[in-house]
Scaffold this active site. Structure first.
Site: not given
Length: 381
Positions: A55, A57, A89, A159, A167, A189, A201, A313
């Site tokens: 980690h 720390e 930690c 989009a 579309a 992503r 889709t 979609g």
């Protein structure tokens, strides 16, 4: 209210910047940064790179060595107090002889939840909490939401054209937006633990649903081509997934979310899909509509997914919007018109009057080439 100096704020700001380096690589762990200061000089700094590695720390303490004694530590998240893949930690800071710890925010994880702070205070360390807490929370929306609400943080990406179309009527959709916008989508992503789409889709576009980023950007995000790939999830209530779908040729896991009725009705099809490399998960459904809450519950509890990205979609996008479980809406809008016969962004048949409308507030707006990227969040009424 706790008061902090301008110097404290500057060091915590540095810790936050260090934490940002792990935004893409630490999942399912939170991104954390730490700065150790002694005699007005930075003696150690670190950030959490990947689950299973030290980690923030511990990294900063290793760099500081003996100089950590009597130092002040600036940490973006309360130091852990439990044994996981790495030792606590809080214990590391105590053993190093740190005299003061400034924490941006308490850890919402029930395994910590103030116990790290308490342990350090009992050891005689001065602990102060709350410096730049809002910025610290923004680092880890998925981790925090999982701990506070027991579900992942959901981003939905669309989009569209200026007239809100995704579309053409014949399904043609590549490409509405330009290369800069598409690059930003791939970064979203890469930050996600899972990507979700609908079978519609897949049948229309045959997407790969993977992350494709240039090597130099992967290096900048502290990723490699394998570690950046999210889990791919297809909502497929009737198991219509083609065996030759393009995503099968791309390495990585693919889960088909389906209904219990479909699994019971067609065990031979289930075996065929499993044999082709798909994983199947049955979730609650009603009339061929999978329950969004059940989908997210599975991803959170069984797959340790903290951040989900939905790219789909209009039907699946509308279902997520109606569920009330979309935390951020990312709209990439191109300066084109596609006409009223083209496909819409969302199918929302329940919205009939102005009183029914869903309201969002604008969080940010950026220009990406010729396109605009809007980030919106649900507006509290």
């Amino acid at each position: 209210m706790q008061r902090f100096s301008a110097v404290d704020e500057a060091y915590m700001q540095l810790a936050i910047e260090l934490a940002r380096k792990g935004l893409y690589s630490t999942k399912p762990n939170p991104a954390v940064g730490c700065v150790l200061v002694k005699d007005e000089r930075i003696v150690g700094q670190g950030w959490h790179r990947k689950a299973g590695l030290p980690h923030a720390e511990r990294v900063a303490l290793a760099e500081a060595g003996e100089s950590a004694r009597e130092a002040t530590a600036y940490v973006t998240l309360e130091p852990c107090s439990h044994h996981g893949r790495t030792p606590p930690c809080a214990d590391g800071l105590i053993e190093a002889g740190v005299k003061r710890v400034v924490v941006a925010m308490r850890d919402p994880n029930p395994l910590v939840a103030g116990s790290g702070i308490e342990r350090m205070q009992q050891a005689g360390i001065v602990v102060e909490v709350g410096l730049l807490s809002d910025q610290a929370r923004e680092l880890n929306p998925g981790f925090i939401q999982m701990m506070e609400k027991q579900r992942p943080f959901v981003r939905l990406k669309m989009a569209s054209s200026l007239d809100g179309r995704t579309a053409m009527a014949n399904g043609e959709s590549q490409w509405i937006t330009g290369s800069e916008a598409r690059l930003e989508v791939h970064k979203l992503r890469a930050r996600s633990g899972a990507m979700v789409t609908g079978i519609g889709t897949v049948l229309a576009d045959d997407p790969s649903m993977n992350v494709r980023l240039p090597e130099e950007l992967l290096a900048e995000l502290n990723l490699d081509e394998d570690s950046c790939q999210p889990l791919r999830v297809v909502l497929d209530p009737n198991l219509s997934m083609p065996l030759d779908a393009k995503m099968r040729s791309v390495p990585g896991r693919i889960i088909l979310m389906t209904s219990k009725e479909t699994v019971e009705r067609d065990p031979a099809l289930v075996e065929t899909l499993i044999g082709a490399g798909f994983e199947l998960v049955a979730v609650a459904s009603e009339e061929d509509r999978l329950d969004i809450g059940s989908v997210l519950d599975y991803l959170a509890q069984e797959e340790e997914i903290r951040e989900v990205m939905v790219e789909s979609g209009a039907i699946v996008a509308g279902a997520f919007m109606r569920s009330g479980m979309v935390d951020e809406l990312h709209c990439f809008i191109a300066p084109v018109l596609m006409g009223h016969q083209a496909k819409p962004m969302f199918v929302l048949p329940e919205l009939e009057t102005m009183q029914d409308k869903l309201t969002y507030q604008l969080e940010s707006m950026d220009r990406l080439g010729e396109d605009v990227h809007l980030v919106l969040t649900p507006k509290s009424n």
